[in-house]
Write an enzyme that holds these catalytic residues in place. Sequence first.
Site, PDB file in Angstrom:
ATOM      1  N   GLU A  64       0.832  -1.210   0.000  1.00  0.00           N
ATOM      2  CA  GLU A  64       0.000   0.000   0.000  1.00  0.00           C
ATOM      3  C   GLU A  64       0.863   1.255   0.000  1.00  0.00           C
ATOM      4  OE1 GLU A  64      -2.927  -0.482   3.141  1.00  0.00           O
ATOM      5  OE2 GLU A  64      -3.951  -2.049   1.968  1.00  0.00           O
ATOM      6  N   GLU A  75      -1.785 -10.126  -5.998  1.00  0.00           N
ATOM      7  CA  GLU A  75      -1.791 -10.954  -7.213  1.00  0.00           C
ATOM      8  C   GLU A  75      -0.972 -10.292  -8.314  1.00  0.00           C
ATOM      9  OE1 GLU A  75      -4.274  -9.970  -5.322  1.00  0.00           O
ATOM     10  OE2 GLU A  75      -5.972 -11.337  -5.389  1.00  0.00           O
ATOM     11  N   CYS A 115      -7.022  -7.232 -10.861  1.00  0.00           N
ATOM     12  CA  CYS A 115      -6.134  -8.408 -10.836  1.00  0.00           C
ATOM     13  C   CYS A 115      -6.626  -9.464 -11.806  1.00  0.00           C
ATOM     14  CB  CYS A 115      -6.034  -8.972  -9.422  1.00  0.00           C
ATOM     15  SG  CYS A 115      -5.077  -7.903  -8.336  1.00  0.00           S
TER      16      CYS A 115
HETATM   17  N1  THU Z   1      -6.101  -6.433  -2.346  1.00  0.00           N
HETATM   18  C1  THU Z   1      -5.299  -7.388  -2.910  1.00  0.00           C
HETATM   19  O1  THU Z   1      -4.106  -7.489  -2.598  1.00  0.00           O
HETATM   20  N2  THU Z   1      -5.855  -8.217  -3.810  1.00  0.00           N
HETATM   21  C2  THU Z   1      -7.142  -8.170  -4.239  1.00  0.00           C
HETATM   22  O2  THU Z   1      -7.527  -8.872  -5.157  1.00  0.00           O
HETATM   23  C3  THU Z   1      -8.075  -7.275  -3.566  1.00  0.00           C
HETATM   24  C4  THU Z   1      -7.490  -6.264  -2.668  1.00  0.00           C
HETATM   25  C5  THU Z   1      -5.501  -5.488  -1.411  1.00  0.00           C
HETATM   26  C6  THU Z   1      -5.380  -4.090  -1.944  1.00  0.00           C
HETATM   27  C7  THU Z   1      -5.374  -3.272  -0.681  1.00  0.00           C
HETATM   28  O3  THU Z   1      -4.026  -3.189  -0.207  1.00  0.00           O
HETATM   29  C8  THU Z   1      -6.188  -4.107   0.300  1.00  0.00           C
HETATM   30  O4  THU Z   1      -6.280  -5.401  -0.243  1.00  0.00           O
HETATM   31  C9  THU Z   1      -7.584  -3.564   0.536  1.00  0.00           C
HETATM   32  O5  THU Z   1      -8.251  -3.368  -0.656  1.00  0.00           O
END
Ligand code: THU
Length: 161
Positions: A64, A75, A115
Site C-alpha cells: 500500500e 496478485e 487483478c
Molecule cells: N487487495 C489485494 O491485494 N488483492 C485483491 O484482489 C483485492 C485487494 C488489497 C489491496 C489493498 O491493499 C487491500 O487489499 C484492501 O483493498
Amino acid sequence: MRTITLKTTVTVFETIEELPEAVKLLMHAAIEARKNAYAPYSKFSVGAALIMENDEIITGNNQENASYPSGLCAERVAIYYAGAKYPHRKVKAIAISATSDKNKVNVPIPPCGSCRQAIAEYEVKQKSPITIYFMGETGNVMKVDALKDLLPLLFEKSFLT
Ligand code: THU
C-alpha cells in the site's frame, strides 16, 4: 434479439486440508507471503503464490501507499514479477489468501477486477489456463480452472489488431 447464458463452475473445498498436497503447499506459500504484506491503511493483508511450469513458486503480497491508488494488490505484485523475471515461462496456478486485522476473514476472497484483468493477460499470452485457488484466513477454499471463469467476455489483445 437473443440471450446468452454464461456459466462458471467453482469447486469448493471445505478447508485447506482437503486440497491436493501440491496445492496445499502453494496455499501455504501464499499464507507465508501474506505475513509480509505492507497494508498499514486497510489492515487487509493478501498473499499470492503462483507456480510456474517448472514448479518454481513465486510469491507476492499487497503493497500500500499513503497515496492510496499507488499501492498494488498481491496478485499483481506476484504475476508482474513472474512476467518480468521469466517472460517465457508459463504459470500453472495461483493461490490467494487474505486476512484482516479488523475481523476474521472466513470467506474466500477472490481477486479484484483489476487483478483478474492482469492475470487474464498472461492466460492469453501463454495460451493455457491458469487455475486460481482463493481463501480467507480460514474456511472454504474456492477453485476455478481458468481465470476466464472469473472474467467472462474479457477484453484482450486480439481486439487491438
Ligand atoms: N487487495 C489485494 O491485494 N488483492 C485483491 O484482489 C483485492 C485487494 C488489497 C489491496 C489493498 O491493499 C487491500 O487489499 C484492501 O483493498
